[in-house]
Motif scaffolding. Structure first.
Motif, PDB file in Angstrom:
ATOM      1  N   ASP A 129       0.819  -1.223   0.000  1.00  0.00           N
ATOM      2  CA  ASP A 129       0.000   0.000   0.000  1.00  0.00           C
ATOM      3  C   ASP A 129       0.850   1.269   0.000  1.00  0.00           C
ATOM      4  O   ASP A 129       0.362   2.340   0.351  1.00  0.00           O
ATOM      5  N   SER A 173      -6.330  -1.616   2.297  1.00  0.00           N
ATOM      6  CA  SER A 173      -5.923  -1.819   0.915  1.00  0.00           C
ATOM      7  C   SER A 173      -6.401  -3.166   0.369  1.00  0.00           C
ATOM      8  O   SER A 173      -6.338  -4.180   1.054  1.00  0.00           O
ATOM      9  N   GLU A 193     -11.416  -0.216  -1.822  1.00  0.00           N
ATOM     10  CA  GLU A 193     -11.347   0.857  -2.831  1.00  0.00           C
ATOM     11  C   GLU A 193     -12.632   0.951  -3.659  1.00  0.00           C
ATOM     12  O   GLU A 193     -12.862   1.958  -4.329  1.00  0.00           O
TER      13      GLU A 193
END
Ligand code: F6P
Length: 319
Positions: A129, A173, A193
């Motif tokens: 990440d 992440s 995300e």
């Protein structure tokens, strides 16, 4: 520069030992002395130092974990803790420091730089990440560990005609989930995300059943939330029997892959070369298989994005 220090900080990652080895041997090759700092920033504050020689990093390239031990230090977050850490480095005649760790460790490196210490960061975290690098040390090994687990879960999922939800690490992440999901042939991949669409996930499972598919594997990145909660949602919508496997810290251990050993060796060596050039406050990265370096603060001001093409590919291959 005559004497440098090296520490590992934050969550351990397979390949950290290979990075330590590269730092130590590159430094000695260039005539420097190397001091290992135990337990990350916590050990720095308490002066837990250990002289490192060529042979003290022998027989570690294949080992997971970190021979220097690691920690998440609350004390280093305080001005007093940081002042003490700087004093320790000065007292031991350490002119430069290599910090191997993730974003939190890099923030610590920036504060040391602000206190006049020359610091270079090496990205070591399974999360992948960190911006300005295609890969972090440990990610490839963790992805392979997850894929191995998926292969095994698929056997039992098929035998029992069940839906399996597999929760994987990656604090905020979806990198591990996405890579392992594609490589493991998962039916759906839920990552922080992208907002989860439970209706779509459920429809896909039911479509698969209609085609005669016996199993379904859904990867859930921990940043999305608990896989147990997701499983309830899926059971309610599909009426199918689900099971949950939380892989947890098993993803952080194990012998590093050849990719991670190579990456760690290249990055560790580059960190020492940067210090020798007088560079500070930079992190090493790998972009298009080329070793690069960027200012840490700039890198941390960015957000590592998920490759939208790869995300779409995952959806297309699991229709
Ligand atoms: O940052 C690495 C990581 O393994 C994350 O994926 C995870 O959320 C976290 O560390 C767990 O940290 P700890 O081992 O301190 O519980």
């Amino acid at each position: 520069m005559k004497r440098i220090g090296v520490l590992t900080s934050g969550g351990d990652a397979p390949g950290m030992n290979a990075a330590i080895r590269a730092v130590v041997r590159t430094a000695i090759f260039h005539g420097l002395e190397v001091v290992g700092i135990l337990r990350g920033y916590a050990g720095l504050i308490y002066g837990e130092f250990k002289e490192l020689s060529i042979s003290s990093v022998g027989d570690i390239i294949h080992r997971g974990g970190t021979i220097l031990l690691t920690a998440r230090s609350q004390e280093f977050m305080t001005p007093e803790g940081r002042t003490q850490a700087v004093k320790m480095l000065q007292h031991r005649g350490i002119d430069g420091l290599v910090v191997i760790g993730g974003d939190g460790s890099f923030r610590g490196a920036v504060t040391l730089h602000e206190h006049g210490i020359k610091v270079v960061g090496v990205p070591g975290t399974i999360d992948n990440d960190i911006p300005c690098t295609d890969f972090t040390i440990g990610f490839d090994t963790a992805v392979n560990t997850v894929v191995d687990a998926i292969n095994k879960l698929r056997d039992t999922a098929t035998s029992h005609e069940r839906v399996f939800l597999v929760e994987v690490m990656g604090r905020n992440s979806g990198q591990i989930a996405l890579a392992a999901g594609i490589a493991g042939g998962a039916e759906s991949i839920l990552i922080p995300e992208y907002a989860p669409n439970f209706a779509e996930v459920s429809e896909k499972i039911l479509r698969g059943r209609d085609r005669g598919k016996l199993h379904s594997i859904i990867l859930v990145a921990e940043g999305v939330g608990s896989a147990l909660e997701v499983s309830k949602e899926i059971e309610e919508r599909t009426g199918l029997d689900t099971r949950v496997t939380i892989l947890g810290h098993i993803q952080r251990g194990g012998t590093p892959t050849a990719f991670d050993r190579m990456l760690a060796s290249r990055m560790g060596a580059k960190a020492v070369e940067l210090l020798l050039e007088g560079v500070s406050n930079h992190m090493v990265g790998i972009v298009n298989n080329t070793i690069v370096s960027h200012e840490i603060e700039w890198a941390l001001s960015l957000k590592k994005a998920i490759d939208a093409d790869v995300y779409q590919l995952a959806g297309m291959l699991s229709i």
